[in-house]
Scaffold this motif. Structure first.
Motif: not given
Length: 330
Positions: A257-265, A267-271, A275-279, A281-288
């Motif tokens: 799929p072109s896009f997936i949800g944050l939960r699935e992402a 899992d792939v990032m292994e975080i 923690a993904a939500h916090r990143l 909000r802080a503008g530190q997520f590694p991609f848009p």
């Protein structure tokens, strides 16, 4: 006479035309949200919305995320759209600066746009998307005053307060970092290409997702859809004598799929998802991360880039051969 603001607006309207605009995932057909405006209506909403309201904040978060995704793909469509939605609040100030300090209005407006773009580039990491627009506007206002004051005019003007205003689709497949075998050590390009395709087919077969391949390949063969590999790529060293059709190459990412949800992402990032939500909000997520309603959609291509998963070019024959072997075929 037309100025840089006009030219930006013309270009964006030329790109979008009268089509519906999706700021959530970039494609109306793939978006879970069914109501989409034309660009003219979208522009009106974006330029008039109040930045302090939650809906408008989400709108601008999504716009910023789509702009970042365009940057990753080497495009400028959404960056131009962001500028087109910001520049209306530059017009009155640039006119006042030009009049009161006796400077060329076009010079002021060009500098404001250039400065806004510098801020755009400088806030790609470490700045929350909800603050990017504010910084672009403030920096553009500051440079406008600097140009006026540098001109040495004795004319006076009141201080101007910065005007702030905004501001799975799913397939039966799962993204995994092990999706591509590393064949970089193989010197024969044809062999490496064949092994990449066979590896993909084997993995999908072993994971029980061969129907995804079958349906996708059928659509390629009957012309109801096409792979994302350009004609130039298909004809530059990718055509082997024993393949069925050189036009049946595609990128592995076409299967996902072109896009997936944050939960699935996450899992792939292994975080953890939290923690993904916090990143974000802080503008530190590694991609848009693109806003979609109250949640986020993550670009699979950006996620693959983050995990260093090569987006390999494969051919349907190789992929199907790999699936056949994995299924115990000859």
């Amino acid at each position: 006479m037309p100025d840089i603001f006009d030219r930006i607006g013309w270009k964006v309207r030329e790109i979008f035309g009268e089509d519906l605009v999706c700021v959530h995932v970039g494609d109306v057909k793939e978006c879970d949200i069914k109501r989409h405006p034309t660009y003219a209506k979208f522009h009106t909403e974006a330029t008039s919305a109040g930045i302090r309201s939650a809906p408008s904040s989400r709108l601008w978060e999504s716009m910023i995320a789509m702009g970042r995704l365009c940057d990753l793909d080497g495009g400028d469509t959404w960056r131009l759209a962001i500028l087109d939605c910001i520049t209306p609040c530059f017009r009155s100030l640039s006119t006042r600066i030009s009049r009161d300090f006796r400077v060329e209005r076009e010079d002021v407006r060009s500098a404001m746009v250039a400065t806004a773009l510098e801020v755009w580039r400088g806030t790609a990491m470490g700045v929350s998307p909800r603050h990017v627009r504010d910084r672009m506007v403030k920096a553009a206002f500051d440079v406008a005053f600097q140009i006026g004051k540098a001109n040495g005019s004795e004319g006076s003007m009141d201080d101007v307060e910065t005007f702030i205003q905004p501001g799975f689709h799913t397939q039966d497949s799962a993204l995994r970092a092990s999706s591509i075998i590393d064949v970089s050590s193989i010197r024969d390009a044809d062999v490496a290409e064949q092994l990449r395709g066979e590896r993909i087919g084997a993995l999908f077969q072993m994971n029980g997702h061969f129907d995804v391949l079958r349906n996708f390949h059928t659509a390629l063969r009957n012309g109801s859809r096409s792979g994302s590999v350009s004609q130039a790529v298909r004809t530059s060293g990718l055509s082997r004598s024993f393949i069925s059709d050189p036009n049946l190459y595609y990128y592995v990412s076409d299967l996902y799929p072109s896009f997936i949800g944050l939960r699935e992402a996450a899992d792939v990032m292994e975080i953890p998802e939290s923690a993904a939500h916090r990143l974000i909000r802080a503008g530190q997520f590694p991609f848009p991360a693109a806003r979609a309603g109250r949640g986020y959609k993550i670009s699979v291509k950006a996620l693959m880039h983050f995990r260093n998963i090569p987006d390999a070019v494969v051919h349907v024959d190789d992929v199907e051969n790999g699936a056949l072997h994995a299924n115990g075929g000859p």
